[in-house]
Design a protein around this motif. Structure first.
Motif, short mmCIF file in Angstrom:
data_model
loop_
_atom_site.label_atom_id
_atom_site.label_comp_id
_atom_site.label_asym_id
_atom_site.label_seq_id
_atom_site.Cartn_x
_atom_site.Cartn_y
_atom_site.Cartn_z
N TYR A 66 0.79 -1.33 0.01
CA TYR A 66 0.00 -0.04 -0.22
C TYR A 66 0.70 1.31 -0.19
O TYR A 66 0.43 2.48 -0.76
CB TYR A 66 -0.90 -0.05 1.17
CG TYR A 66 -2.06 -1.02 0.82
CD1 TYR A 66 -3.34 -0.82 0.05
CD2 TYR A 66 -1.95 -2.21 1.80
CE1 TYR A 66 -4.10 -1.93 0.01
CE2 TYR A 66 -2.89 -3.08 1.51
CZ TYR A 66 -3.98 -3.20 0.71
OH TYR A 66 -4.97 -4.20 0.54
N ALA A 67 1.74 1.28 0.77
CA ALA A 67 2.91 2.52 0.84
C ALA A 67 3.45 2.58 -0.55
O ALA A 67 3.70 3.86 -0.87
CB ALA A 67 3.78 2.36 1.80
N THR A 68 3.56 1.65 -1.45
CA THR A 68 4.26 2.16 -2.69
C THR A 68 3.15 2.26 -3.65
O THR A 68 3.64 2.83 -4.77
CB THR A 68 4.75 0.66 -3.30
OG1 THR A 68 3.71 -0.32 -3.26
CG2 THR A 68 5.93 0.04 -2.38
N LYS A 69 1.83 2.33 -3.47
CA LYS A 69 0.65 2.82 -4.23
C LYS A 69 0.19 4.13 -3.91
O LYS A 69 -0.30 4.65 -4.68
CB LYS A 69 -0.21 1.76 -4.56
CG LYS A 69 0.37 0.66 -5.24
CD LYS A 69 -0.57 -0.52 -5.11
CE LYS A 69 0.11 -2.03 -5.60
NZ LYS A 69 -0.85 -3.09 -5.49
N LEU A 70 -0.16 4.22 -2.52
CA LEU A 70 -1.22 5.29 -2.10
C LEU A 70 -0.40 6.54 -2.24
O LEU A 70 0.91 6.74 -2.12
CB LEU A 70 -1.53 5.08 -0.52
CG LEU A 70 -2.32 3.84 -0.29
CD1 LEU A 70 -2.56 3.77 1.01
CD2 LEU A 70 -3.61 4.14 -1.02
N HIS A 114 -4.81 5.10 5.86
CA HIS A 114 -5.13 3.81 5.65
C HIS A 114 -5.11 2.65 6.74
O HIS A 114 -4.55 2.73 7.51
CB HIS A 114 -4.23 3.44 4.29
CG HIS A 114 -4.63 2.53 3.55
ND1 HIS A 114 -4.11 1.02 3.64
CD2 HIS A 114 -5.47 2.23 2.32
CE1 HIS A 114 -4.76 0.29 2.70
NE2 HIS A 114 -5.55 1.24 1.75
N TRP A 115 -6.21 1.76 6.22
CA TRP A 115 -6.26 0.66 7.43
C TRP A 115 -5.02 0.03 7.49
O TRP A 115 -4.62 -0.60 8.65
CB TRP A 115 -7.49 -0.24 6.97
CG TRP A 115 -7.40 -1.13 5.60
CD1 TRP A 115 -7.62 -0.54 4.32
CD2 TRP A 115 -6.50 -2.39 5.57
NE1 TRP A 115 -7.18 -1.56 3.60
CE2 TRP A 115 -6.50 -2.41 4.09
CE3 TRP A 115 -5.82 -3.03 6.17
CZ2 TRP A 115 -6.01 -3.46 3.67
CZ3 TRP A 115 -5.33 -4.30 5.93
CH2 TRP A 115 -5.25 -4.64 4.46
N SER A 116 -4.13 -0.14 6.46
CA SER A 116 -3.22 -1.13 6.80
C SER A 116 -2.22 -0.35 7.56
O SER A 116 -1.33 -1.05 8.43
CB SER A 116 -2.41 -1.28 5.23
OG SER A 116 -1.93 -0.06 4.80
N ARG A 117 -1.87 1.03 7.64
CA ARG A 117 -0.98 1.47 8.60
C ARG A 117 -1.64 1.60 9.87
O ARG A 117 -0.66 1.50 10.61
CB ARG A 117 -0.87 3.00 8.10
CG ARG A 117 0.32 3.69 8.80
CD ARG A 117 0.56 5.26 8.07
NE ARG A 117 1.47 6.05 9.06
CZ ARG A 117 1.30 6.59 9.91
NH1 ARG A 117 0.08 6.68 10.36
NH2 ARG A 117 2.45 7.37 10.61
#
Length: 328
Positions: free
Chosen positions: A174-178, A186-189
């Protein structure tokens, strides 16, 4: 990093659209007519918080984010190895057990002093023999795992192993795309940070061996994890709470008188904290932060092995090793 990352600011208009601008020093401006929560309001703690400067300093390329993901994995692999390879059963423990028992091993009788059995009796009562039936382990693929590890060792490993996948998912996928403005919410963070608190609670038991202290720190870390999912993200407050959670599982090492281990942990946390806060080498700083933190699990796990509550299970495992003739 691309120079563009350092030369833009975000302006949120009444329709909540993001537009680029060349004046970075002004940070994020929010039109008074904005009907919803804007980025700087979401991540700032106060009026003087420069939200865009906070983001700009941490904008990383996809390669740097993937490096962040990869550098979190050694923690997990080390803990798995430490537990499954029987690194918690030292040659010193084997020798001490050999001298104390001689030729009369008394494996079955020693189960009454098993740390896991004691835990079961504390939780379920003395009439419950759930763990008293557990004996030595003989798994060909794990020749050094003679018995279950002490509970504090398991707790430390579980905390670190459980956190790693969530950190990897955030950094790699996600950090590579957002867009940088979308990452903090973001929920992943949020899960990455929430499981830092899960790991902290587990490690408080690994360093103290006390259930009451674990429950106290677990309550604090549970509240911290919950706050990670508030609509308004507060980096300053969240980072302070993470620092407190680290302090809570480090202090028992000092209280037990292991000053060299305590000072080593403090040094590792200060050095890693410097990489995280100062970003001295730009986008690679976060990877170096992970690299430095990667030395921490060794001291947490070895500290757990020295606990008085770990000794009964270590002694039992040593008896299993000697009885099976599989000792080096």
């Amino acid at each position: 990093q691309n120079n563009n990352n350092n030369n833009y600011r975000m302006k949120i208009d009444s329709n909540e659209s993001l537009q680029s601008s060349g004046n970075h020093s002004k940070g994020i401006s929010i039109n008074s007519g904005s009907p919803s929560s804007a980025l700087s309001k979401n991540i700032g703690d106060g009026k003087n918080f420069d939200a865009q400067a906070y983001l700009d300093k941490r904008v990383m390329t996809p390669m740097q984010e993937r490096a962040n993901a990869l550098t979190i994995l050694p923690n997990m692999f080390y803990c798995m190895y430490f537990v499954l390879a029987g690194s918690w059963l030292t040659s010193e423990a084997l020798e001490n057990t050999r001298q104390s028992v001689g030729d009369e091993l008394g494996i079955e009788n020693s189960m009454e002093q098993d740390g896991w059995a004691d835990m079961a009796q504390d939780v379920f009562g003395h009439q419950n023999d759930f763990l008293n039936h557990m004996g030595c382990i003989n798994i060909p693929m794990l020749p050094k795992l003679y018995a279950l590890p002490p509970l504090p060792v398991v707790a430390g490993a579980v905390g670190i192993v459980a956190h790693a996948p969530f950190s990897f998912i955030y950094h790699w996928f996600y950090a590579t795309k957002l867009h940088p403005s979308k990452r903090v919410e973001h929920w992943s963070r949020r899960l990455d940070h929430a499981f830092i608190h899960f790991a902290s609670a587990c490690m408080s038991y690994a360093t103290s061996g006390r259930m009451d202290y674990f429950l106290l720190t677990a309550a604090f870390n549970l509240d911290c994890a919950y706050r990670q999912f508030e609509r308004r993200v507060r980096p300053r407050r969240n980072q302070i709470r993470i620092a407190i959670s680290i302090l809570l599982y480090t202090l028992p090492v000092l209280r037990r008188g292991y000053y060299s281990e305590f000072l080593t942990l403090v040094f590792l946390f200060l050095l890693s904290g410097w990489f995280f806060a100062a970003y001295p080498v730009g986008g690679w700083s976060h990877s170096l932060f992970h690299v430095v933190i990667g030395f921490m699990p060794h001291f947490i796990m070895t500290s757990a092995c020295k606990l008085q509550s770990s000794q009964a299970q270590i002694e039992f495992a040593a008896k299993c090793a000697i009885a099976g003739g599989m000792h080096d």
